[in-house]
Motif scaffolding. Structure first.
Motif: not given
Length: 116
Positions: A77-100
């Motif tokens: 039949f096939g394979t099922f899996s989940l796809s995830l996404a961010f649900e907050d408004e934080k930026p997707r890029e790491i802007l500061n090297p100290d940002d963990k």
């Protein structure tokens, strides 16, 4: 027999090339009741209520297993899996090297299905 039509894709890359791809022509979407009735016609040895119960249990188990972090492969039949996404408004890029980015709100975006 499934039918298809050829559809032209817009020039997204602006390179002047016209691309064509096949698109399925669907008759309509069957409801679960209609699907169970068709299964009943296919295999008359199993009652309609049993077929309905098994189908409902498969859906419930898929939901439970996916929510626990499993991928589910139903051979043939096939394979099922989940796809995830961010649900907050934080930026997707790491802007500061100290940002963990130790905390992000993540949720289920979609269910992936890859046919066998």
């Amino acid at each position: 027999m499934a039918k298809y039509k050829l559809q032209e894709m817009g020039d997204m890359r602006y390179d002047g090339k016209r691309r064509v791809y096949p698109k399925m022509v669907t008759n309509r979407t069957l409801s679960r009741k209609e699907f169970v009735k068709m299964m009943q016609n296919y295999h008359r040895g199993i009652s309609e209520s049993t077929t309905e119960a098994v189908l409902t249990d498969v859906v419930d188990m898929l939901t439970d297993m996916l929510s626990m972090g499993y991928n589910v492969n139903l051979e043939g039949f096939g394979t099922f899996s989940l796809s995830l996404a961010f649900e907050d408004e934080k930026p997707r890029e790491i802007l500061n090297p100290d940002d963990k980015m130790t905390y992000r709100k993540v949720g289920v975006k979609d269910i992936n299905f890859k046919a066998s």
